[in-house]
Design a protein around this motif. Structure first.
Motif, PDB file in Angstrom:
ATOM      1  N   THR A 307       0.672  -1.530  -0.183  1.00  0.00           N
ATOM      2  CA  THR A 307       0.048  -0.229  -0.215  1.00  0.00           C
ATOM      3  C   THR A 307       1.057   1.452  -0.093  1.00  0.00           C
ATOM      4  O   THR A 307       0.521   2.148  -0.617  1.00  0.00           O
ATOM      5  N   LEU A 308       1.637   1.324   1.076  1.00  0.00           N
ATOM      6  CA  LEU A 308       2.439   2.758   0.712  1.00  0.00           C
ATOM      7  C   LEU A 308       3.106   2.586  -0.632  1.00  0.00           C
ATOM      8  O   LEU A 308       3.551   3.686  -1.268  1.00  0.00           O
ATOM      9  N   LEU A 309       3.809   1.591  -1.176  1.00  0.00           N
ATOM     10  CA  LEU A 309       4.225   1.065  -2.575  1.00  0.00           C
ATOM     11  C   LEU A 309       3.583   2.109  -3.509  1.00  0.00           C
ATOM     12  O   LEU A 309       3.966   2.893  -4.336  1.00  0.00           O
ATOM     13  N   PHE A 310       2.682   1.911  -3.419  1.00  0.00           N
ATOM     14  CA  PHE A 310       1.200   1.854  -4.279  1.00  0.00           C
ATOM     15  C   PHE A 310       1.197   3.368  -4.217  1.00  0.00           C
ATOM     16  O   PHE A 310       1.252   4.240  -5.310  1.00  0.00           O
ATOM     17  N   THR A 311       0.650   4.144  -2.660  1.00  0.00           N
ATOM     18  CA  THR A 311       0.731   5.089  -3.375  1.00  0.00           C
ATOM     19  C   THR A 311       1.705   6.548  -3.362  1.00  0.00           C
ATOM     20  O   THR A 311       1.810   7.459  -4.071  1.00  0.00           O
ATOM     21  N   ARG A 312       2.872   5.625  -3.127  1.00  0.00           N
ATOM     22  CA  ARG A 312       4.640   6.329  -3.240  1.00  0.00           C
ATOM     23  C   ARG A 312       4.000   6.991  -4.899  1.00  0.00           C
ATOM     24  O   ARG A 312       3.661   7.225  -5.414  1.00  0.00           O
ATOM     25  N   LEU A 313       4.144   5.517  -5.933  1.00  0.00           N
ATOM     26  CA  LEU A 313       3.963   5.557  -7.489  1.00  0.00           C
ATOM     27  C   LEU A 313       3.266   6.623  -7.227  1.00  0.00           C
ATOM     28  O   LEU A 313       3.280   7.534  -8.458  1.00  0.00           O
ATOM     29  N   CYS A 314       1.705   6.581  -7.470  1.00  0.00           N
ATOM     30  CA  CYS A 314       0.942   7.525  -7.506  1.00  0.00           C
ATOM     31  C   CYS A 314       1.795   8.737  -7.197  1.00  0.00           C
ATOM     32  O   CYS A 314       0.787  10.014  -8.168  1.00  0.00           O
ATOM     33  N   GLU A 315       1.683   9.488  -6.239  1.00  0.00           N
ATOM     34  CA  GLU A 315       2.230  10.591  -5.945  1.00  0.00           C
ATOM     35  C   GLU A 315       3.934  10.911  -7.068  1.00  0.00           C
ATOM     36  O   GLU A 315       3.580  11.990  -7.414  1.00  0.00           O
ATOM     37  N   GLN A 316       4.145  10.103  -7.812  1.00  0.00           N
ATOM     38  CA  GLN A 316       5.261  10.787  -8.320  1.00  0.00           C
ATOM     39  C   GLN A 316       5.449  10.345  -9.708  1.00  0.00           C
ATOM     40  O   GLN A 316       5.517  11.393 -10.466  1.00  0.00           O
ATOM     41  N   VAL A 317       3.250  10.308 -10.205  1.00  0.00           N
ATOM     42  CA  VAL A 317       2.929  10.017 -11.276  1.00  0.00           C
ATOM     43  C   VAL A 317       2.619  11.223 -11.333  1.00  0.00           C
ATOM     44  O   VAL A 317       2.868  12.101 -12.326  1.00  0.00           O
ATOM     45  N   ALA A 318       1.654  11.832 -10.378  1.00  0.00           N
ATOM     46  CA  ALA A 318       1.451  13.370 -10.287  1.00  0.00           C
ATOM     47  C   ALA A 318       2.479  14.416  -9.996  1.00  0.00           C
ATOM     48  O   ALA A 318       2.144  15.301 -10.716  1.00  0.00           O
ATOM     49  N   ALA A 319       3.155  14.166  -9.675  1.00  0.00           N
ATOM     50  CA  ALA A 319       4.218  14.975  -9.606  1.00  0.00           C
ATOM     51  C   ALA A 319       4.667  15.192 -11.094  1.00  0.00           C
ATOM     52  O   ALA A 319       5.474  16.372 -11.112  1.00  0.00           O
ATOM     53  N   ASP A 320       5.226  14.302 -11.880  1.00  0.00           N
ATOM     54  CA  ASP A 320       5.083  14.171 -13.174  1.00  0.00           C
ATOM     55  C   ASP A 320       5.066  14.820 -13.356  1.00  0.00           C
ATOM     56  O   ASP A 320       4.951  15.575 -14.805  1.00  0.00           O
ATOM     57  N   VAL A 358      -6.487  12.178  -6.187  1.00  0.00           N
ATOM     58  CA  VAL A 358      -7.169  11.403  -7.283  1.00  0.00           C
ATOM     59  C   VAL A 358      -6.891   9.969  -8.354  1.00  0.00           C
ATOM     60  O   VAL A 358      -7.326   9.253  -8.220  1.00  0.00           O
ATOM     61  N   ILE A 359      -5.893  10.105  -8.356  1.00  0.00           N
ATOM     62  CA  ILE A 359      -4.904   9.222  -8.971  1.00  0.00           C
ATOM     63  C   ILE A 359      -4.936   8.480  -7.849  1.00  0.00           C
ATOM     64  O   ILE A 359      -5.007   6.660  -8.682  1.00  0.00           O
ATOM     65  N   ARG A 360      -4.217   8.083  -6.659  1.00  0.00           N
ATOM     66  CA  ARG A 360      -4.668   7.139  -5.839  1.00  0.00           C
ATOM     67  C   ARG A 360      -6.177   6.229  -5.778  1.00  0.00           C
ATOM     68  O   ARG A 360      -5.840   4.980  -5.746  1.00  0.00           O
ATOM     69  N   LEU A 361      -6.754   7.556  -5.452  1.00  0.00           N
ATOM     70  CA  LEU A 361      -8.191   6.906  -5.678  1.00  0.00           C
ATOM     71  C   LEU A 361      -8.418   5.718  -6.861  1.00  0.00           C
ATOM     72  O   LEU A 361      -8.935   4.317  -6.961  1.00  0.00           O
ATOM     73  N   TRP A 362      -8.637   6.731  -7.906  1.00  0.00           N
ATOM     74  CA  TRP A 362      -8.845   5.346  -9.350  1.00  0.00           C
ATOM     75  C   TRP A 362      -7.771   4.453  -9.692  1.00  0.00           C
ATOM     76  O   TRP A 362      -8.575   3.420 -10.053  1.00  0.00           O
ATOM     77  N   ALA A 363      -6.559   4.488  -9.314  1.00  0.00           N
ATOM     78  CA  ALA A 363      -5.950   3.309  -9.203  1.00  0.00           C
ATOM     79  C   ALA A 363      -6.295   2.066  -8.535  1.00  0.00           C
ATOM     80  O   ALA A 363      -5.902   1.150  -9.021  1.00  0.00           O
ATOM     81  N   GLY A 364      -6.854   2.916  -7.403  1.00  0.00           N
ATOM     82  CA  GLY A 364      -6.998   1.760  -6.638  1.00  0.00           C
ATOM     83  C   GLY A 364      -8.498   1.039  -6.972  1.00  0.00           C
ATOM     84  O   GLY A 364      -8.403   0.011  -6.908  1.00  0.00           O
ATOM     85  N   ARG A 365      -9.136   1.647  -7.909  1.00  0.00           N
ATOM     86  CA  ARG A 365     -10.155   1.118  -7.934  1.00  0.00           C
ATOM     87  C   ARG A 365      -9.556   0.291  -8.887  1.00  0.00           C
ATOM     88  O   ARG A 365     -10.467  -0.960  -9.067  1.00  0.00           O
TER      89      ARG A 365
END
Length: 411
Positions: A307-320, A358-365
Motif C-alpha cells: 500500500t505504501l509503495l502503491f501510494t508512492r507511485l501515484c504521488e510520483q506520477v502526479a509530480a511528473d 485522485v490518481i490514488r483513488l482511481w488507481a486503487g479502483r
C-alpha cells in the motif's frame, strides 16, 4: 547609351546537413562516480535497492556493498566500463552478474540525481546548438547544419568547422556536469546514432557518405537502430549478419522476406539513407512509474508495504504531471506476478487530473479488479489520455474520498 547585360547569379551551394547524436557515457554510473570518486577505475554496478546505500565508517571512509553479498531478483540499470569488461551489462540480473563479477561494487539507483544532471547537460548543449530532439535522460539529437561555423573548412579540412562544433559540445557538457559524452556527426540521425557508439567513451566520430563502406558495413546488422533481436535472428538465418551484407541484398529479396514497408526500410538503412528531421517537441502519450521488488510480495502478508509503495507511485506520477504541465484522463495499474505473468487494468476518470489523491483513488479502483491471489514482483501506475494544463484549465476534478482499501485485509 549602352546597358550592361546582367550576369546570371552564381549557384549558391546548399549547406551540408550535419546531424549529431550525443550520448552520455555510462550516465548513471558516471554520475555516481562524481559522488564517490574513490570508486573510479573499479567495476561498479547500479541497480541495488535503497538498502545498498554506502555506509560511512569511523575513519571517514565508506563501506560499499558488493555483488557477492547480493540476494534477490533485481536487474542492472547500468555499469561502469570496468564492470562491462567483466561481462556485466544493463538488463542483466544482479545474481547472474554476481557470478561474473562478485567483487563489483553495488549502488542503488538515484533517479532524481540523474534527472538533475540530465537537465544540466541539455541546457549546456542548447546554448550552442538550439535545435535539439530529446530522446531520453542521457541522449539527444542535434541539428548542427545552421550552427555558426559548422559549414566552414579549417586548415584545408572541409569538416574542420563541424569538428570544432562537436568539440565545443563535449567541452560544454564536461564543464556543466563534470561528465563525458560521445558524439556522432553524420548527414542523418540513423548514421549518427551508430557513430556515437563507435569511439566510446569520450569519443567524437565524424562520418560522411563515402565513409559508409569502411566504417559502417563491417558492423553487425543489429547495430542499426530499428533492427531488433527477432529481425537480427531472421537475417542471420538468411545468411545476413553484417550491415554490408544487408546492403548487398536485393530490395526485392528483402521485401519478399520482410514485407514491403520493413524490407524497403532495411534496404535504405543499410545504405545509410534517412531523411527524418530533428524533432524539437513531441507530445507524450502517457506517464508512468513502476517498481520491481527485491523479493516477491504477498498481497495479504505484505499489504502494508504494498500500500505504501502503491501510494508512492501515484504521488510520483502526479509530480511528473505537474512538472511537465499535463493532466490525465485514464489511470492504469500494472502487475507482474511471481510467474512473470503481467496483468493491466485501467479506468477512466470523470475529469482530467494531476492530483495525487485522485490518481490514488482511481488507481486503487483499477487495482481491485485485478487478481490479488498470488505473490507480486512488480507494481506500476500509468496515466494516459494526457491534456495540457491550458486545455484542462476548466476541467477541475470533483471532490472525492482520499482513501480506499486496496489489498486484502486492509482496513
Amino acid at each position: 547609351m549602352t546597358h550592361a547585360t546582367p550576369e546570371a547569379p552564381a549557384d549558391i551551394p546548399s549547406p551540408r546537413r550535419f546531424i549529431a547524436h550525443l550520448d552520455m557515457d555510462a550516465f548513471y554510473a558516471s554520475v555516481e562516480l562524481l559522488r564517490y570518486p574513490e570508486l573510479r577505475g573499479l567495476p561498479v554496478v547500479i541497480g541495488g535497492g535503497r538498502r545498498h546505500q554506502p555506509e560511512p565508517q569511523p575513519d571517514g571512509t565508506r563501506r560499499f556493498a558488493t555483488l557477492r553479498d547480493y540476494a534477490g531478483r533485481g536487474v542492472i540499470t547500468t555499469a561502469t566500463y570496468p564492470a562491462r569488461a567483466l561481462g556485466v551489462h544493463s538488463g542483466m540480473g544482479l545474481m547472474k552478474a554476481a557470478a561474473l563479477a562478485p567483487e563489483a561494487v553495488l549502488l542503488p539507483v538515484d533517479f532524481d540525481r540523474y534527472r538533475h544532471f540530465s537537465r544540466l547537460f541539455k541546457q549546456a548543449v542548447v546554448a550552442i546548438a538550439p535545435v535539439m530532439e530529446d530522446r531520453g535522460i542521457d541522449e539527444i539529437y542535434l541539428d548542427l547544419t545552421e550552427v555558426p561555423g559548422a559549414q566552414d573548412a579549417v586548415d584545408g579540412d572541409p569538416l574542420g568547422g563541424v569538428r570544432a562544433v562537436g568539440q565545443r559540445l563535449k567541452q560544454a557538457v564536461h564543464e556543466a556536469t563534470g561528465l563525458t559524452c560521445s558524439v556522432g556527426v553524420t548527414p542523418n540521425k540513423l548514421l549518427s546514432k551508430i557513430c556515437s557508439d563507435l569511439d566510446k567513451p569520450d569519443g567524437l566520430t565524424l562520418l560522411m557518405p563515402d565513409d559508409i563502406p569502411a566504417r559502417i558495413w563491417p558492423l553487425p546488422a543489429s547495430r542499426i537502430n530499428g533492427i531488433g533481436p527477432k529481425a537480427s535472428e531472421k537475417l542471420a538465418r538468411l545468411g545476413v549478419r553484417t550491415i554490408g551484407e544487408l546492403a548487398a541484398a536485393e530490395l526485392a529479396w528483402l521485401v519478399e522476406h520482410f514485407g514491403a514497408t520493413y524490407g524497403a526500410w532495411l534496404h535504405a538503412a543499410a545504405h545509410g539513407q534517412d531523411d527524418r528531421p530533428v524533432v524539437t517537441w513531441r507530445e507524450p502519450k502517457s506517464l508512468s512509474r513502476e517498481t520491481t521488488f527485491e523479493r516477491d510480495l504477498d498481497p495479504r502478508q505484505d499489504k502494508a508495504t504494498l500500500t505504501l509503495l502503491f501510494t508512492r507511485l501515484c504521488e510520483q506520477v502526479a509530480a511528473d504531471l505537474e512538472r511537465k504541465g499535463y493532466r490525465g484522463r485514464t489511470v492504469a495499474v500494472k502487475l507482474r506476478y511471481a510467474d512473470f505473468h503481467i496483468v493491466t487494468r485501467s479506468v477512466s476518470l470523470p475529469e482530467p487530473t494531476r492530483d495525487a489523491q485522485v490518481i490514488r483513488l482511481w488507481a486503487g479502483r483499477a487495482l481491485k479488479t485485478a487478481p490479488l491471489d498470488q505473490r507480486l514482483r512488480l507494481l506500476g501506475v500509468r496515466i494516459d489520455r494526457l491534456v495540457t494544463e491550458a486545455d484542462a484549465a476548466a476541467a477541475e476534478a470533483a471532490p472525492v474520498p482520499t482513501s480506499l482499501p486496496l489489498f486484502p485485509g486492509e482496513p
